[in-house]
Write an enzyme that holds these catalytic residues in place. Structure first.
Site, PDB file in Angstrom:
ATOM      1  N   ILE B  91       0.410  -1.109  -0.239  1.00 45.36           N
ATOM      2  CA  ILE B  91      -0.034   0.296  -0.163  1.00 45.36           C
ATOM      3  C   ILE B  91       0.733   1.240  -0.173  1.00 45.36           C
ATOM      4  CG2 ILE B  91      -1.989   1.354   1.302  1.00 45.36           C
ATOM      5  CD1 ILE B  91      -2.315  -1.290   2.638  1.00 45.36           C
ATOM      6  N   CYS B  92       0.710   2.438  -0.954  1.00 45.37           N
ATOM      7  CA  CYS B  92       1.626   3.287  -0.732  1.00 45.37           C
ATOM      8  C   CYS B  92       0.201   4.854  -0.109  1.00 45.37           C
ATOM      9  CB  CYS B  92       1.414   4.164  -2.199  1.00 45.37           C
ATOM     10  SG  CYS B  92       2.176   5.284  -1.924  1.00 45.37           S
ATOM     11  N   LEU B  93       0.366   4.988   1.634  1.00 45.72           N
ATOM     12  CA  LEU B  93      -0.719   5.949   2.171  1.00 45.72           C
ATOM     13  C   LEU B  93       0.458   6.630   2.924  1.00 45.72           C
ATOM     14  CD1 LEU B  93      -3.427   6.565   2.976  1.00 45.72           C
ATOM     15  CD2 LEU B  93      -3.558   4.132   4.145  1.00 45.72           C
TER      16      LEU B  93
END
Lengths: 479, 199
Positions: B91-93
Site C-alpha cells: 500500500i502507498c499511503l
C-alpha cells in the site's frame, strides 16, 4: 585565510623565513591602483575553511543577532532561520509583517492551540498509562504525552537519522519539536543526545547556502563563502578541490546542472562508451600497435617516427595551425530530413565524439601524474651528472602543475560544448577550445621532453596556455 | 515484544471491537497470534464505489517500536486500485510511512484505508498499470475494479463479458488469475492480452 587559486606552485617557503614578503609589498600599496580581482582572474573566489566550532559560532551569532533584533527567544530565532535558509532579512521582514502567522508557518505554533487540562491524572494516548500530570509535557500545540513516550519518540526518530524535522506525536499535528525541547528530554541520554546534535548541525549546514561540507572522505572542514557561486574551493585540510555550489568536482566552464546531466548520461551510456576505454590504437602510417603512456596527444610512432594526433589520428602538422579542427564536432546539416535510424546514429556519434575527448583528457591527467614521477627521476639524474642544481629544475614542476590545471579545464569544456546550441557563440567557443587544446598539447610535448635548464621557451608556452584558458573562462564562465 | 506495543495493541483491539464501525460491519480486527505482533484486519468496500459489497482482508504486522513506528500493512485480498499493488498488495499511503504519528491507532489506519478506496490518488501510484488506466480511462478502471471485487472480495456485481473473456483464455491453458491480470492491463482487449501472454 582568504585563499586565491593561483598559488599552486610546489615551492614551499618555510614559515620562519625572516623576510616578510607580504609586508614588503604591502608597504607601498598606497600608490598602486586597486583592481577588481574578478576582472583579472575569472575564477577568483573568496572563501574560508572553517572547523565545526567556528561554524557553530557563526550560526550562533546569526541566531543571537536575530533574537536581539526581534526580541524573541534564541530557540525561536534558530527555528525561524533554519526554515528560511538562514536569511535573516527575510525572517525580519516576514516577522515584522505578521509575527503570529510567521510562527505558524514555521510550524512552531499550531493554527489553533488546544485547551490545557485541569485534572491531576491523565492517560497518555501513546502508552495508554494513566499518570500524574507532572509526568507530562507538551509543545505549543497543547498535545500532552508522558515524558517517557517523548523520549522513546525522539530515540526512534534520531536512530532513523531524523533531527530538525521531528514533529509532535498527535494525529494530523504539524508542529515541529524545537532543539531545546528534545535536549531537555534527553538530558540523561548522552549517546543519543550527541547523535541528535550531530544530525541537527548537519541539517543546519545543509540548509545554509553560504556553507558547504568539504566532500573529502571523513573531512570535517566546512567551507564558507558569501558568494554563492559555482567556483572552485580547495579544502585546506584534505586538499580536495570542488565546486562550492554543488559540492561535486569543479567543472568550469560547464555549470552545475549541465555537468550533472552529462555525468548521468555518461554513467547510463557507459557500456556504449566502453570500447573507447581501450588503451591502444594503430599508427595511421605503419599500423603498428601503439599504447598511449603519456598525457600528450601529440604522438610520435616509435617505429616509423610519424607524428600524429591520438584523438583523430590525423597528421600532427595540420593540427598546430589556426585550423585545429580535431575538437570540433561537425554536425550533418541535413540531419532533420534523415530517417529516425540515421538520426539515432548521428546522436550517438555526436555523443561519442564529445565523450571520447572528455574521457581522453581525464586519462591524460592521470598519465601526467606518472610523468611527474618520471620528471623527478630525470631531474635527479641531471643534477647528479652536474647539469644545473635542483633549484634550476624547479620550473618543470611549476609547468607540470599548470599543465594539469589547463587540461582539467579543457576536459570540462567538452560537456559544455555538447549541450551548447549551434550558432556563432558555439563557433567562438569551439575556436577557443581548439586554441587551448593546441597550446596544451604543445606544452605537454615540451614538458615530456625538457632536457635543459633553458626555461625561456617553456615558460613562454606556459604563459600562452594559461592565457588561452583564462580567455575562454572570461568569455564563457557564467556563474 | 516491547511492553508499550503490546499494551497499546490490547487497548486498540478493544477500541475496534467496541466501536460503532464494527456494528455496521465496516471494519474488523482479529488476532493472529497471542503476543499481539500480527493481526488480521478486514474492511468493507465503501458504498458507491467499485469496491462496494466486497470484503478486503489485510495483513497487519506490529513492529517492536510500535506505536513510534507505523504498523506494516498490506492487502491479502487481491484488489485493483492505483495505490495498491495488484501483485503484492503493498500500500502507498502517507500515514503508513512518514506521516505516521504515535497517537494514531489501528482504527485510524483501517478507516484511512477505507477512505483510500473511496478516493484514489493516481498521482502517487503504487501500481503504475492501474494508475495509468485510472487516468486515461476511468470507466474502464471502474469496470475492472468492480470485476476484481466480485472475483476476489465476494462483491455482488459480476460482469458476464469479463468472465467470458477470462474463460476463453483459461480454455487456452492460461491460469485464471494470470488471464485476469493480462486482460485488466490491456483494457479487456482479448487480442492484445493473448498476444502478451503468448509472446
Amino acid at each position: 585565510m582568504a585563499a586565491s587559486q593561483e598559488n599552486e606552485s610546489d615551492m614551499d617557503f618555510s614559515d620562519n623565513d625572516c623576510y616578510d614578503y607580504n609586508n614588503y609589498y604591502n608597504d607601498d600599496d598606497s600608490d598602486v591602483e586597486h583592481v577588481d580581482p574578478m576582472k583579472v582572474d575569472p575564477e577568483y573566489f573568496e572563501y574560508r575553511c572553517l572547523s565545526e566550532e567556528e561554524v557553530e559560532r557563526l550560526l550562533n551569532e546569526s541566531v543571537e543577532s536575530l533574537s536581539n533584533c526581534l526580541r524573541i527567544s534564541p530557540t525561536l530565532a534558530k527555528v525561524l532561520l533554519h526554515g528560511h535558509h538562514w536569511n535573516s532579512n527575510e525572517v525580519i521582514r516576514k516577522y515584522k509583517d505578521n509575527p503570529s502567522q510567521t510562527i505558524i508557518w514555521a510550524k512552531i505554533n499550531p493554527p489553533s492551540p488546544q485547551s490545557i487540562m485541569t485534572s491531576n491524572y491523565y492517560t497518555c494516548p501513546v502508552c495508554v498509562t494513566p499518570q500524574h500530570v507532572e509526568k507530562f509535557s507538551h509543545l505549543p500545540c497543547g498535545h500532552k504525552f508522558c515524558k517517557d513516550c517523548w523520549i522513546t519518540h525522539f530515540e526512534v526518530q534520531i536512530n532513523q537519522g531524523i533531527s530538525t524535522s521531528i514533529s509532535c506525536m498527535a494525529k494530523d499535528c504539524v508542529v515541529l519539536v524545537p532543539e531545546s525541547f528534545v535536549l531537555m528530554h534527553l538530558q540523561h541520554k548522552t549517546n543519543i543526545r550527541e547523535k541528535y546534535q550531530h544530525f541537527v548541525f548537519q541539517d543546519y549546514v545543509k540548509s545554509h547556502p553560504e556553507l558547504r561540507f568539504c566532500p573529502g572522505p571523513n573531512c570535517p572542514i566546512i567551507v564558507h563563502s558569501r558568494e554563492i557561486k559555482a567556483k572552485k574551493s580547495i579544502c585546506e585540510q584534505c586538499k580536495t578541490a570542488f565546486c562550492f555550489r554543488c559540492g561535486c568536482d569543479y567543472h568550469a566552464p560547464t555549470d552545475c546542472q549541465v555537468i550533472k546531466k552529462w555525468l548521468i548520461k555518461c554513467a547510463d551510456d557507459s557500456e556504449t562508451a566502453n570500447y573507447i576505454s581501450a588503451h591502444t590504437k594503430d599508427c595511421p602510417k605503419c599500423h603498428i600497435c601503439i599504447e598511449k603512456n603519456g598525457g600528450c596527444n601529440h604522438m610520435q610512432c616509435y617505429n616509423c617516427k610519424h607524428d600524429f594526433c591520438w584523438m583523430c589520428l590525423g597528421d600532427w602538422k595540420s593540427h598546430g595551425s589556426e585550423y585545429y579542427e580535431c575538437s570540433r564536432y561537425r554536425e550533418n546539416p541535413n540531419i532533420a530530413h534523415e530517417s529516425v535510424h540515421a538520426q539515432a546514429r548521428e546522436a550517438l556519434t555526436k555523443y561519442l565524439h564529445y565523450y571520447e575527448r572528455w574521457e581522453n583528457h581525464s586519462k591524460s591527467l592521470k598519465l601526467e601524474e606518472q610523468t611527474l614521477e618520471k620528471l623527478r627521476d630525470r631531474i635527479n639524474e641531471k643534477v647528479m651528472s652536474g647539469l644545473g642544481t635542483w633549484i634550476d629544475w624547479q620550473y618543470l614542476f611549476a609547468s607540470a602543475n599548470l599543465l594539469a590545471k589547463c587540461r582539467y579545464t579543457l576536459q570540462y569544456t567538452y560537456p559544455f560544448a555538447y549541450y551548447m546550441d549551434a550558432g556563432p557563440r558555439k563557433e567562438l567557443f569551439e575556436y577557443q577550445q581548439a586554441q587551448l587544446e593546441a597550446e596544451i598539447e604543445n606544452l605537454s610535448w615540451k614538458i615530456e621532453r625538457a632536457e635543459t635548464t633553458d626555461r625561456g621557451d617553456l615558460e613562454n608556452q606556459m604563459d600562452i596556455a594559461e592565457k588561452r584558458r583564462t580567455t575562454l573562462l572570461k568569455d564563457f564562465l557564467d556563474v | 515484544m516491547a511492553n508499550i506495543a503490546a499494551q497499546r495493541i490490547k487497548r486498540e483491539f478493544k477500541e475496534v471491537i467496541r466501536s460503532e464501525e464494527v456494528a455496521k460491519c465496516a471494519i474488523k480486527l482479529d488476532l493472529v497470534d497471542n503476543n499481539y505482533t500480527e493481526l488480521r484486519g478486514e474492511i468493507a468496500g465503501p458504498p458507491d464505489t467499485a469496491y462496494e459489497g466486497g470484503n478486503f482482508v489485510l495483513e497487519i504486522k506490529v513492529p517492536e517500536t510500535y506505536p513510534f513506528n507505523p504498523p506494516k500493512v498490506r492487502f491479502i485480498t487481491k484488489i485493483w486500485h492505483p495505490n495498491i499493488s495488484s501483485v503484492t498488495g503493498a500500500i502507498c499511503l502517507d500515514i503508513l510511512k512518514d506521516q505516521w504519528a504515535a497517537a494514531m491507532t489501528l482504527r485510524t489506519v483501517l478507516l484511512s484505508l477505507q477512505a483510500l478506496l473511496s478516493a484514489a490518488e493516481p498521482d502517487d501510484p503504487q501500481d503504475a498499470v492501474v494508475a495509468r488506466q485510472y487516468k486515461e480511462n476511468v470507466e474502464m478502471f471502474r469496470l475492472t475494479a468492480r470485476h476484481w471485487t466480485n472475483a476476489y472480495a465476494g462483491g455482488p456485481n459480476a460482469n458476464p463479458e469479463c468472465d467470458e473473456k477470462i474463460k476463453r483464455l483459461v480454455d487456452m491453458g492460461i491460469e485464471e488469475h494470470q488471464a485476469r491480470v493480462a486482460l485488466s492491463s490491456y483494457n479487456w482487449d482479448l487480442e492484445r492480452a493473448t498476444e502478451q501472454l503468448f509472446s
